[in-house]
Design a protein around this motif. Structure first.
Motif, PDB file in Angstrom:
ATOM      1  N   ARG A   5      24.585 -20.001  29.167  1.00  0.00           N
ATOM      2  CA  ARG A   5      24.004 -18.801  30.132  1.00  0.00           C
ATOM      3  C   ARG A   5      24.724 -19.175  31.626  1.00  0.00           C
ATOM      4  NH1 ARG A   5      17.629 -19.581  28.605  1.00  0.00           N
ATOM      5  NH2 ARG A   5      17.212 -17.915  27.202  1.00  0.00           N
ATOM      6  N   ARG A   8      28.146 -17.992  31.829  1.00  0.00           N
ATOM      7  CA  ARG A   8      28.393 -16.783  32.147  1.00  0.00           C
ATOM      8  C   ARG A   8      28.236 -16.203  33.428  1.00  0.00           C
ATOM      9  NH1 ARG A   8      28.576 -12.479  28.341  1.00  0.00           N
ATOM     10  NH2 ARG A   8      29.928 -13.900  27.227  1.00  0.00           N
ATOM     11  N   THR A   9      26.865 -16.773  33.768  1.00  0.00           N
ATOM     12  CA  THR A   9      26.702 -16.229  35.290  1.00  0.00           C
ATOM     13  C   THR A   9      26.861 -17.088  36.424  1.00  0.00           C
ATOM     14  OG1 THR A   9      24.463 -17.362  34.980  1.00  0.00           O
ATOM     15  CG2 THR A   9      24.689 -14.930  34.060  1.00  0.00           C
ATOM     16  N   CYS A 307      28.171  -4.254  32.569  1.00  0.00           N
ATOM     17  CA  CYS A 307      28.019  -4.667  31.293  1.00  0.00           C
ATOM     18  C   CYS A 307      29.406  -5.310  30.535  1.00  0.00           C
ATOM     19  CB  CYS A 307      27.518  -3.637  30.005  1.00  0.00           C
ATOM     20  SG  CYS A 307      25.902  -2.987  30.449  1.00  0.00           S
ATOM     21  N   LEU A 310      29.416  -8.685  32.559  1.00  0.00           N
ATOM     22  CA  LEU A 310      28.414  -9.733  32.244  1.00  0.00           C
ATOM     23  C   LEU A 310      28.070  -9.895  30.811  1.00  0.00           C
ATOM     24  CD1 LEU A 310      25.798  -8.431  35.045  1.00  0.00           C
ATOM     25  CD2 LEU A 310      27.137 -10.647  35.284  1.00  0.00           C
ATOM     26  N   VAL A 311      28.489  -9.217  30.119  1.00  0.00           N
ATOM     27  CA  VAL A 311      28.103  -9.230  28.635  1.00  0.00           C
ATOM     28  C   VAL A 311      29.305  -9.327  27.542  1.00  0.00           C
ATOM     29  CG1 VAL A 311      26.747  -8.148  26.686  1.00  0.00           C
ATOM     30  CG2 VAL A 311      26.107  -7.884  29.023  1.00  0.00           C
ATOM     31  N   PRO A 315      30.872  -3.772  25.391  1.00  0.00           N
ATOM     32  CA  PRO A 315      29.482  -4.188  25.392  1.00  0.00           C
ATOM     33  C   PRO A 315      28.851  -2.897  24.503  1.00  0.00           C
ATOM     34  CG  PRO A 315      30.257  -2.934  27.449  1.00  0.00           C
ATOM     35  CD  PRO A 315      31.423  -3.304  26.837  1.00  0.00           C
ATOM     36  N   VAL A 319      23.074  -1.873  25.419  1.00  0.00           N
ATOM     37  CA  VAL A 319      22.655  -2.647  26.628  1.00  0.00           C
ATOM     38  C   VAL A 319      23.134  -1.725  27.829  1.00  0.00           C
ATOM     39  CG1 VAL A 319      25.151  -4.011  26.735  1.00  0.00           C
ATOM     40  CG2 VAL A 319      22.974  -4.733  27.867  1.00  0.00           C
ATOM     41  N   ILE A 344      20.269  -6.228  32.491  1.00  0.00           N
ATOM     42  CA  ILE A 344      21.385  -6.576  31.693  1.00  0.00           C
ATOM     43  C   ILE A 344      21.290  -8.217  31.139  1.00  0.00           C
ATOM     44  CG2 ILE A 344      24.055  -7.158  31.533  1.00  0.00           C
ATOM     45  CD1 ILE A 344      24.220  -4.839  33.579  1.00  0.00           C
ATOM     46  N   LEU A 345      20.876  -8.957  32.151  1.00  0.00           N
ATOM     47  CA  LEU A 345      20.654 -10.503  31.771  1.00  0.00           C
ATOM     48  C   LEU A 345      19.440 -10.856  31.178  1.00  0.00           C
ATOM     49  CD1 LEU A 345      22.215 -11.986  35.339  1.00  0.00           C
ATOM     50  CD2 LEU A 345      23.453 -11.408  32.973  1.00  0.00           C
ATOM     51  N   PHE A 350      22.721  -9.588  25.882  1.00  0.00           N
ATOM     52  CA  PHE A 350      23.167 -10.639  26.790  1.00  0.00           C
ATOM     53  C   PHE A 350      23.552 -11.959  25.760  1.00  0.00           C
ATOM     54  CE2 PHE A 350      22.567 -14.367  29.699  1.00  0.00           C
ATOM     55  CZ  PHE A 350      23.838 -14.143  30.342  1.00  0.00           C
ATOM     56  N   GLU A 351      22.313 -12.420  25.470  1.00  0.00           N
ATOM     57  CA  GLU A 351      22.060 -13.656  24.578  1.00  0.00           C
ATOM     58  C   GLU A 351      22.953 -13.709  23.614  1.00  0.00           C
ATOM     59  OE1 GLU A 351      20.013 -16.189  25.611  1.00  0.00           O
ATOM     60  OE2 GLU A 351      18.952 -15.106  27.086  1.00  0.00           O
TER      61      GLU A 351
END
Length: 518
Positions: A5, A8-9, A307, A310-311, A315, A319, A344-345, A350-351
Motif C-alpha cells: 500500500r 503505491r501511495t 484511477c 493510483l490504481v 483501471p 473504480v 479510490i484508495l 485499489f487493493e
C-alpha cells in the motif's frame, strides 16, 4: 500488504512508515494523509541547512533556498531587466526542483506529494518554454499546485487559468480580441477538463448537431467551441508593463492582470449556451470555467486519470464509476479532490491492483533513498539523472505531461538506464560529500549471505525472496570470498569489503522487477 500500500501511495516505504501503518489501519492512515497541515518539521530543518552547487558558464555557484519562498512581485524585479540574467532566472526553477525532491524524500505528507506530482503533470508547464516561467515557477508550485492539490477542482482551475506561468506557457498572455489566441482554450478543454474523447468535431460540423447543444448542455465540443472559448479569455494576461507593453495603465508586478481593453466583449456561444455582449468583468471566462469544471465529461476524464495514477494503467470501470460518483457529489466541497482520492484508495479495486504499475524514475530513485535510509541532499545533477531515464521534471515540453503507462517507462533502452542509475546511486555518497549511506549501522549482525539477502529483501521489497531467487544472489555476493568463509566473518575481519558487498547486494535487489513495481 501495508508495504505494498505504501509502495503505491508514497515515494517509497521505510521501516518507520510501515511500522506506523501497522499500528493503525488503512482508512485512518488515508484520512490523515488527505488532511495535511503546514507542519513538516524534517523538511523545514533540512531546508534551512540545504545548499547546492550549480555550474554556470564554466564556473560554480552555490545556492540555498532564497527565491522559492518569494512572492511574484519580488521575483518579478529580475524580469524587468533586459535581458533577464540567465543565472538569476534559472535559480528559482532549480530551487523548486530541490524543494520537491526534499519533500518527496522526507515529507510526512507523502500522499499529498504524490498528488502534487499528479497535478503538475496534469496542468503541465515547461520552464524551458520561457525564461519568465522559470523565474515565476515557485509561485506556480506553491500557490497553485500545492495549495489546491487536494482541494476543490473549480477553484483549482481558476488558479491555473490566472497563473502567469500557464498564461505564458500557452500564450494567453498575448491574447486579445481579433483574433484571439486559441492555445489555452484548446488545452483547457482537451487536457485540463473535458478530455480528448469529448472532442467530437469529426462527428459534427455544426454546433446544433452536438447532442444536448440545443438545451445549452452540449455533451462534447467542436472547433467552434474552442474559438469561442478563446474569445472568452481575451484580456486574461500578466502585469508585465516595461517588459512587453508600454501602456502605463498596465501594472508591472508579474501577477495576473485583466486587461478590459483587450477583451472581446461581443456575444458568444459555448457548448450550446448563449453569452450576451458586454457582460461583467471577466464574466465570460469565469462562466466557461464553471461550465467545464462541472461537465460530466470532465468528471469522467479526470477521474479516469486519477484511477490510472493510483490504481492501474487500465483501471477497471467499476473504480472509475466510484470516483466519478464522489467527484460529482463533492463539486461544491472545499476538499472535493481529497474525497475522490479517498473513494479510490478505499476501494477493493485499489487493493486488487497493488504492484501492477511501474515506478517513474523519480519515484524509483526516491524509494531507493528512503528504503536505504540514505541521508539525501538535493544536488543539481539529480535533474540530469532523472532526465536520462525519460523524466523531465518541470521541463516536459508538450502540454500533455508525461505519459502514465508502464510501457513508456520500461523498455529495453529505459530499463538499462534505470539499472545504471541505481548502480550509481549506491555509490553516490562517494561523489557527493553531503550524502551519506551507512549500511553497516543498519544491517543487524548476520552470519550468512542468505540472512543478509532476506533482511534487505524485506526492507526493499516488503517480503522475503523465494529460494530460487536467493541462490543466484548468494553466488554473486560470495563469488570472491574464500571457501567456507561466511559473510559474518567478512564483516568482522574486513568491514570496508563487507560494506562494499552490502552495496552490491542492495543494488542487485533494486534492479529486480519487484522493486521496479509500485
Amino acid at each position: 500488504m501495508n508495504h505494498q500500500r505504501l509502495n503505491r501511495t508514497t515515494y517509497g516505504p521505510t521501516e518507520a512508515s510501515v511500522k506506523a501503518l501497522d499500528a493503525t489501519n488503512w482508512e485512518q492512515w488515508v484520512q490523515q494523509q488527505l488532511h495535511p497541515t503546514d507542519e513538516d518539521p524534517e523538511v523545514d530543518q533540512r531546508a534551512k541547512r540545504w545548499e547546492m552547487t550549480m555550474k554556470f558558464k564554466g564556473s560554480e555557484k552555490k545556492i540555498a533556498f532564497r527565491d522559492y519562498f518569494k512572492t511574484a512581485e519580488e521575483l518579478w524585479t529580475v524580469a524587468q531587466q533586459k535581458p533577464i540574467p540567465d543565472f538569476e532566472a534559472n535559480r528559482p526553477f532549480m530551487e523548486t526542483l530541490a524543494y520537491s525532491w526534499m519533500k518527496q524524500v522526507y515529507s510526512q505528507w507523502q500522499l499529498n506529494e504524490l498528488m502534487v506530482e499528479f497535478w503538475h503533470n496534469h496542468f503541465n508547464v515547461s520552464c524551458e518554454t520561457d525564461r519568465i516561467i522559470a523565474l515565476l515557477f515557485p509561485v506556480y508550485d506553491r500557490e497553485v499546485i500545492r495549495k489546491h492539490a487536494l482541494g476543490n477542482f473549480r477553484q483549482f482551475l481558476e488558479a491555473v487559468a490566472q497563473s502567469p506561468c500557464m498564461l505564458y506557457y500557452l500564450d494567453n498572455v498575448h491574447s486579445k480580441a481579433s483574433p484571439a489566441n486559441e492555445n489555452y482554450a484548446r488545452e483547457l478543454m482537451e487536457l485540463h477538463t473535458m478530455g480528448e474523447a469529448a472532442y467530437v468535431n469529426h462527428l459534427y460540423q455544426h454546433w446544433k448537431e452536438v447532442p444536448g447543444a440545443l438545451e445549452g448542455k452540449a455533451e462534447g465540443f467542436i472547433d467552434e467551441d474552442i474559438y469561442e472559448v478563446a474569445r472568452a479569455f481575451t484580456g486574461w494576461t500578466v502585469g508585465n508593463r516595461r517588459r512587453e507593453h508600454q501602456d502605463p495603465a498596465i501594472p508591472s508586478n508579474g501577477k495576473f492582470y485583466y486587461n478590459e481593453r483587450w477583451h472581446d466583449n461581443y456575444q458568444k456561444r459555448i457548448l450550446g449556451r448563449e453569452f450576451g455582449s458586454h457582460r461583467g468583468t471577466m464574466q465570460d471566462g469565469l462562466d466557461v470555467l464553471d461550465m467545464v469544471a462541472t461537465h460530466p465529461a470532465t468528471a469522467k476524464f479526470i477521474c479516469t486519470k486519477l484511477c490510472r495514477w493510483l490504481v492501474a494503467d487500465t483501471p477497471p470501470q467499476s473504480v472509475i464509476d466510484k470516483a466519478v460518483k464522489a467527484w460529482q457529489a463533492n463539486e461544491q466541497a472545499e476538499d472535493q479532490i481529497a474525497n475522490v482520492v479517498h473513494a479510490i484508495l478505499l476501494s477493493s479495486e485499489f487493493e486488487q491492483h497493488l504492484g501492477q504499475k511501474i515506478k517513474r524514475p523519480n519515484i524509483l530513485m526516491t524509494s531507493f533513498i528512503r528504503a536505504t535510509n540514505m541521508t539525501f541532499t538535493p544536488f543539481a545533477d539529480f535533474h540530469w539523472l532523472l532526465g536520462d531515464m525519460g523524466y523531465h521534471q518541470y521541463t516536459w515540453g508538450p502540454p500533455t505531461g508525461h505519459p502514465d503507462r508502464s510501457d513508456y517507462w520500461v523498455n529495453s533502452n529505459m530499463l538499462l538506464k534505470r539499472w545504471n542509475a541505481l548502480g550509481n546511486a549506491i555509490y553516490v555518497d562517494e561523489a557527493q560529500p553531503q550524502i551519506t549511506l551507512d549500511l553497516l549501522e543498519q544491517t543487524p549482525a548476520i552470519n550468512t549471505a542468505e540472512e543478509a539477502i532476506q533482511y534487505w529483501a524485506k526492507r526493499l521489497l516488503g517480503a522475503p525472496l523465494e529460494t530460487a531467487k536467493v541462490t543466484p544472489l548468494t553466488t554473486a555476493l560470495m563469488a570472491d570470498v574464500e571457501y567456507d568463509t561466511t559473510l559474518g566473518e567478512v564483516r568482522s575481519n574486513h568491514p570496508e569489503w563487507y560494506h562494499h558487498k552490502l552495496r552490491k547486494l542492495i543494488g542487485l535487489l533494486a534492479c529486480t522487477p519487484e522493486f521496479q513495481q509500485r
